[in-house]
Write a protein that holds these residues in place. Structure first.
Motif, PDB file in Angstrom:
ATOM      1  N   ARG A  40       0.831  -1.209   0.000  1.00  0.00           N
ATOM      2  CA  ARG A  40       0.000   0.000   0.000  1.00  0.00           C
ATOM      3  C   ARG A  40       0.865   1.259   0.000  1.00  0.00           C
ATOM      4  O   ARG A  40       0.539   2.237  -0.672  1.00  0.00           O
ATOM      5  CB  ARG A  40      -0.956   0.000   1.200  1.00  0.00           C
ATOM      6  CG  ARG A  40      -2.129  -0.954   1.034  1.00  0.00           C
ATOM      7  CD  ARG A  40      -3.228  -0.717   2.059  1.00  0.00           C
ATOM      8  NE  ARG A  40      -2.778  -0.650   3.437  1.00  0.00           N
ATOM      9  CZ  ARG A  40      -2.624  -1.684   4.252  1.00  0.00           C
ATOM     10  NH1 ARG A  40      -2.880  -2.908   3.819  1.00  0.00           N
ATOM     11  NH2 ARG A  40      -2.227  -1.518   5.494  1.00  0.00           N
ATOM     12  N   ILE A  41       1.979   1.227   0.743  1.00  0.00           N
ATOM     13  CA  ILE A  41       2.883   2.385   0.779  1.00  0.00           C
ATOM     14  C   ILE A  41       3.506   2.601  -0.594  1.00  0.00           C
ATOM     15  O   ILE A  41       3.540   3.722  -1.102  1.00  0.00           O
ATOM     16  CB  ILE A  41       3.969   2.203   1.863  1.00  0.00           C
ATOM     17  CG1 ILE A  41       3.353   2.302   3.262  1.00  0.00           C
ATOM     18  CG2 ILE A  41       5.091   3.227   1.689  1.00  0.00           C
ATOM     19  CD1 ILE A  41       4.288   1.873   4.386  1.00  0.00           C
ATOM     20  N   GLU A  42       3.990   1.526  -1.221  1.00  0.00           N
ATOM     21  CA  GLU A  42       4.641   1.650  -2.527  1.00  0.00           C
ATOM     22  C   GLU A  42       3.660   2.014  -3.639  1.00  0.00           C
ATOM     23  O   GLU A  42       4.073   2.485  -4.690  1.00  0.00           O
ATOM     24  CB  GLU A  42       5.391   0.363  -2.886  1.00  0.00           C
ATOM     25  CG  GLU A  42       6.673   0.196  -2.120  1.00  0.00           C
ATOM     26  CD  GLU A  42       7.530  -0.947  -2.643  1.00  0.00           C
ATOM     27  OE1 GLU A  42       7.177  -1.576  -3.671  1.00  0.00           O
ATOM     28  OE2 GLU A  42       8.569  -1.216  -2.002  1.00  0.00           O
ATOM     29  N   ARG A  43       2.384   1.814  -3.423  1.00  0.00           N
ATOM     30  CA  ARG A  43       1.363   2.222  -4.397  1.00  0.00           C
ATOM     31  C   ARG A  43       0.737   3.563  -4.019  1.00  0.00           C
ATOM     32  O   ARG A  43      -0.207   3.998  -4.654  1.00  0.00           O
ATOM     33  CB  ARG A  43       0.282   1.144  -4.516  1.00  0.00           C
ATOM     34  CG  ARG A  43       0.787  -0.126  -5.208  1.00  0.00           C
ATOM     35  CD  ARG A  43      -0.278  -1.196  -5.353  1.00  0.00           C
ATOM     36  NE  ARG A  43      -0.639  -1.739  -4.042  1.00  0.00           N
ATOM     37  CZ  ARG A  43      -1.863  -1.790  -3.540  1.00  0.00           C
ATOM     38  NH1 ARG A  43      -2.887  -1.345  -4.222  1.00  0.00           N
ATOM     39  NH2 ARG A  43      -2.087  -2.291  -2.340  1.00  0.00           N
ATOM     40  N   ALA A  44       1.286   4.218  -2.969  1.00  0.00           N
ATOM     41  CA  ALA A  44       0.800   5.521  -2.491  1.00  0.00           C
ATOM     42  C   ALA A  44      -0.663   5.459  -2.067  1.00  0.00           C
ATOM     43  O   ALA A  44      -1.388   6.443  -2.179  1.00  0.00           O
ATOM     44  CB  ALA A  44       1.020   6.615  -3.538  1.00  0.00           C
TER      45      ALA A  44
END
Length: 186
Positions: A40-44
């Motif tokens: 989720r972090i890497e997909r913003a």
């Protein structure tokens, strides 16, 4: 953090992970952050907390300032406060402003932090083992803990040490605390 900054940070995290040849599962195992959260972090899709970024910095062996380079302007020798990029921890309200011009070839980084009253931010490991850190409180007071050693730091006090273990920043005072962090990479 704005939408554009969220995407820049997400891209930067994915690039660093790829450069190190690590899968999401490997980073999850090394950091203690769930694979789903990392994704989720890497997909913003979510903004990481200061604690989460601290864990990722430790896994990747980079400082927070190095990690945030993607959010900051091109390298310059002069950076005004109004041009400096800031980041806000969605969990604690901690605000970090990079005061040093962003450049990978400097060993020293300076940042300004604001920790709201009652806030508590902990890091399990240093971003870089043995990194030298000086913390100077400008306003308010902080309870700093490094390797289980507490320091009560008031305005214009300084704590200087080399980072080797867990650290914690707590604002137990009645006002928001402002401080400088000066990092020197080994």
């Amino acid at each position: 953090m704005g939408v554009n900054q969220d995407h820049l940070l997400a891209t930067r995290l994915e690039v660093i992970r790829d450069q190190r040849g690590l899968s999401l599962d490997e980073v999850a195992n090394l950091s203690g952050i769930s694979r789903a959260t990392l994704s989720r972090i890497e997909r913003a899709k979510t903004s990481p907390t200061a604690s989460t970024l601290g864990k990722l910095c430790s896994v990747y062996g980079v400082t927070m300032s190095s990690l945030m380079l993607a959010l900051e302007a091109d390298s310059a020798r002069h950076l005004t406060f109004s041009e400096a990029q800031s980041w806000r921890d969605p969990e604690s309200g901690f605000i970090r402003v990079a005061l040093s011009p962003p450049a990978q070839n400097y060993r020293v980084e300076v940042m300004h932090g604001t920790l709201p009253k009652g806030a508590d931010v902990g890091y399990a490991k240093p971003p870089i083992e043995g990194m030298e850190q000086h913390i100077i409180v400008l306003k308010g007071e902080l309870q700093l803990t490094f390797d289980d050693q507490p320091y009560h730091v008031r305005a214009m006090d300084c704590v200087a040490l080399k980072l080797h273990g867990a650290s914690r920043f707590q604002n137990l005072g009645g006002v928001d605390a402002e401080y400088l962090v000066i990092n020197s990479k080994p």
